[in-house]
Design a protein around this motif. Structure first.
Motif, PDB file in Angstrom:
ATOM      1  N   ALA A   5     -20.265  50.615 -30.067  1.00 20.38           N
ATOM      2  CA  ALA A   5     -20.012  49.673 -31.148  1.00 20.38           C
ATOM      3  C   ALA A   5     -19.671  50.442 -32.414  1.00 20.38           C
ATOM      4  O   ALA A   5     -20.024  51.612 -32.563  1.00 20.38           O
ATOM      5  N   ILE A   6     -19.001  49.760 -33.307  1.00 19.06           N
ATOM      6  CA  ILE A   6     -18.697  50.305 -34.632  1.00 19.06           C
ATOM      7  C   ILE A   6     -19.089  49.250 -35.659  1.00 19.06           C
ATOM      8  O   ILE A   6     -18.897  48.059 -35.445  1.00 19.06           O
ATOM      9  N   HIS A   7     -19.673  49.709 -36.757  1.00 19.79           N
ATOM     10  CA  HIS A   7     -20.059  48.819 -37.849  1.00 19.79           C
ATOM     11  C   HIS A   7     -19.560  49.425 -39.145  1.00 19.79           C
ATOM     12  O   HIS A   7     -19.568  50.643 -39.306  1.00 19.79           O
ATOM     13  N   ALA A   8     -19.132  48.578 -40.054  1.00 16.67           N
ATOM     14  CA  ALA A   8     -18.668  49.054 -41.361  1.00 16.67           C
ATOM     15  C   ALA A   8     -19.081  48.061 -42.427  1.00 16.67           C
ATOM     16  O   ALA A   8     -19.103  46.857 -42.187  1.00 16.67           O
ATOM     17  N   GLU A   9     -19.446  48.576 -43.585  1.00 17.82           N
ATOM     18  CA  GLU A   9     -19.711  47.718 -44.736  1.00 17.82           C
ATOM     19  C   GLU A   9     -18.552  47.874 -45.700  1.00 17.82           C
ATOM     20  O   GLU A   9     -18.177  48.993 -46.057  1.00 17.82           O
ATOM     21  N   LEU A  10     -17.985  46.756 -46.088  1.00 26.38           N
ATOM     22  CA  LEU A  10     -16.868  46.744 -47.023  1.00 26.38           C
ATOM     23  C   LEU A  10     -17.190  45.769 -48.144  1.00 26.38           C
ATOM     24  O   LEU A  10     -17.898  44.782 -47.931  1.00 26.38           O
ATOM     25  N   VAL A  11     -16.668  46.042 -49.314  1.00 24.14           N
ATOM     26  CA  VAL A  11     -16.846  45.124 -50.437  1.00 24.14           C
ATOM     27  C   VAL A  11     -15.603  44.262 -50.546  1.00 24.14           C
ATOM     28  O   VAL A  11     -14.476  44.763 -50.578  1.00 24.14           O
ATOM     29  N   ALA A  12     -15.827  42.964 -50.561  1.00 20.52           N
ATOM     30  CA  ALA A  12     -14.741  42.008 -50.752  1.00 20.52           C
ATOM     31  C   ALA A  12     -14.844  41.472 -52.173  1.00 20.52           C
ATOM     32  O   ALA A  12     -15.879  41.592 -52.821  1.00 20.52           O
ATOM     33  N   LEU A  13     -13.769  40.891 -52.650  1.00 20.30           N
ATOM     34  CA  LEU A  13     -13.784  40.224 -53.946  1.00 20.30           C
ATOM     35  C   LEU A  13     -13.491  38.745 -53.737  1.00 20.30           C
ATOM     36  O   LEU A  13     -12.577  38.380 -53.004  1.00 20.30           O
ATOM     37  N   THR A 107     -12.191  50.959 -34.182  1.00 20.59           N
ATOM     38  CA  THR A 107     -12.321  50.115 -32.983  1.00 20.59           C
ATOM     39  C   THR A 107     -11.425  50.636 -31.870  1.00 20.59           C
ATOM     40  O   THR A 107     -11.790  50.565 -30.700  1.00 20.59           O
ATOM     41  N   GLU A 108     -10.278  51.177 -32.244  1.00 21.33           N
ATOM     42  CA  GLU A 108      -9.338  51.703 -31.247  1.00 21.33           C
ATOM     43  C   GLU A 108      -9.889  52.955 -30.567  1.00 21.33           C
ATOM     44  O   GLU A 108      -9.466  53.279 -29.452  1.00 21.33           O
ATOM     45  N   GLN A 109     -10.815  53.668 -31.222  1.00 21.35           N
ATOM     46  CA  GLN A 109     -11.454  54.809 -30.593  1.00 21.35           C
ATOM     47  C   GLN A 109     -12.421  54.357 -29.500  1.00 21.35           C
ATOM     48  O   GLN A 109     -12.717  55.110 -28.579  1.00 21.35           O
ATOM     49  N   ILE A 110     -12.906  53.129 -29.596  1.00 18.73           N
ATOM     50  CA  ILE A 110     -13.819  52.571 -28.605  1.00 18.73           C
ATOM     51  C   ILE A 110     -13.035  51.920 -27.469  1.00 18.73           C
ATOM     52  O   ILE A 110     -13.298  52.178 -26.297  1.00 18.73           O
ATOM     53  N   VAL A 111     -12.083  51.049 -27.830  1.00 17.89           N
ATOM     54  CA  VAL A 111     -11.222  50.367 -26.849  1.00 17.89           C
ATOM     55  C   VAL A 111      -9.805  50.369 -27.416  1.00 17.89           C
ATOM     56  O   VAL A 111      -9.567  49.825 -28.497  1.00 17.89           O
ATOM     57  N   ALA A 112      -8.894  50.972 -26.699  1.00 17.74           N
ATOM     58  CA  ALA A 112      -7.503  51.024 -27.155  1.00 17.74           C
ATOM     59  C   ALA A 112      -6.907  49.619 -27.203  1.00 17.74           C
ATOM     60  O   ALA A 112      -7.242  48.758 -26.375  1.00 17.74           O
ATOM     61  N   ILE A 113      -6.034  49.399 -28.186  1.00 14.76           N
ATOM     62  CA  ILE A 113      -5.316  48.136 -28.263  1.00 14.76           C
ATOM     63  C   ILE A 113      -4.538  47.959 -26.953  1.00 14.76           C
ATOM     64  O   ILE A 113      -3.846  48.865 -26.510  1.00 14.76           O
ATOM     65  N   ALA A 115      -5.982  47.515 -24.048  1.00 19.41           N
ATOM     66  CA  ALA A 115      -6.854  47.852 -22.916  1.00 19.41           C
ATOM     67  C   ALA A 115      -8.121  46.994 -22.898  1.00 19.41           C
ATOM     68  O   ALA A 115      -9.063  47.293 -22.171  1.00 19.41           O
ATOM     69  N   GLU A 116      -8.139  45.927 -23.666  1.00 10.99           N
ATOM     70  CA  GLU A 116      -9.332  45.091 -23.770  1.00 10.99           C
ATOM     71  C   GLU A 116      -9.777  44.536 -22.417  1.00 10.99           C
ATOM     72  O   GLU A 116     -10.971  44.481 -22.126  1.00 10.99           O
ATOM     73  N   SER A 117      -8.820  44.127 -21.597  1.00 10.27           N
ATOM     74  CA  SER A 117      -9.159  43.536 -20.289  1.00 10.27           C
ATOM     75  C   SER A 117      -9.934  44.505 -19.404  1.00 10.27           C
ATOM     76  O   SER A 117     -10.751  44.083 -18.579  1.00 10.27           O
ATOM     77  N   ASP A 118      -9.705  45.806 -19.576  1.00 14.95           N
ATOM     78  CA  ASP A 118     -10.418  46.809 -18.790  1.00 14.95           C
ATOM     79  C   ASP A 118     -11.906  46.852 -19.135  1.00 14.95           C
ATOM     80  O   ASP A 118     -12.714  47.356 -18.354  1.00 14.95           O
ATOM     81  N   HIS A 119     -12.271  46.339 -20.309  1.00 13.85           N
ATOM     82  CA  HIS A 119     -13.658  46.394 -20.783  1.00 13.85           C
ATOM     83  C   HIS A 119     -14.343  45.040 -20.771  1.00 13.85           C
ATOM     84  O   HIS A 119     -15.508  44.942 -21.150  1.00 13.85           O
ATOM     85  N   PHE A 120     -13.633  44.009 -20.367  1.00 13.73           N
ATOM     86  CA  PHE A 120     -14.176  42.654 -20.406  1.00 13.73           C
ATOM     87  C   PHE A 120     -14.879  42.340 -19.094  1.00 13.73           C
ATOM     88  O   PHE A 120     -14.299  42.459 -18.024  1.00 13.73           O
ATOM     89  N   ASP A 121     -16.129  41.928 -19.164  1.00 10.79           N
ATOM     90  CA  ASP A 121     -16.946  41.631 -17.989  1.00 10.79           C
ATOM     91  C   ASP A 121     -16.835  40.146 -17.643  1.00 10.79           C
ATOM     92  O   ASP A 121     -17.630  39.328 -18.090  1.00 10.79           O
TER      93      ASP A 121
END
Length: 132
Positions: A5-13, A107-113, A115-121
């Motif tokens: 997993a990847i998590h990020a905190e970003l500030v929005a306005l 996110t692309e380092q975890i699952v390439a754009i 290639a999502e179907s390869d990781h979907f259970d």
């Protein structure tokens, strides 16, 4: 199945007021991005949308439903405008385009754009639906 997993905190306005946001992506939910926005001290509102929508929204206007994204240019500054709408209300938030793009790259380092179907259970989803 990977549980990366990847998590990020970003500030929005929102109307010039800073709003904390938490973005997350999990390999076991490869099609989905979760963006949570802090509305009060201890209250977060979560929005789930497709990673493809984020990819499209970073390039140009995208989305026709409750979540719409588009880049916006002000001089040399590029923002990602996120419009979210529900029966409870509407908000337009601006985020640093480069920060969101960095999150997407992670996110692309975890699952390439693509290639999502390869990781979907699928079997796991069916089991979950049967138990409801």
């Amino acid at each position: 199945m990977s549980t990366e997993a990847i998590h990020a905190e970003l500030v929005a306005l929102h109307d010039g007021t800073p709003v904390r946001s938490r973005w997350s992506y999990r390999a076991d939910q490869p099609f989905t991005v979760i963006a949570a926005f802090q509305t009060e001290r201890d209250r977060w509102v979560e929005w789930a949308f497709s990673r493809d929508l984020l990819v499209e929204g970073l390039r140009g206007p995208a989305g026709v439903g409750d979540v719409r994204l588009r880049p916006e240019y002000e001089g040399e500054l590029t923002m990602l405008v996120v419009e979210i709408e529900s029966p409870e209300g509407y908000a337009e938030l601006e985020l640093d385009h480069a920060g969101v793009r960095s999150f997407l790259a992670a996110t692309e380092q975890i699952v390439a754009i693509g290639a999502e179907s390869d990781h979907f259970d699928v079997d796991g989803l069916i089991d979950e639906l049967i138990r409801v």
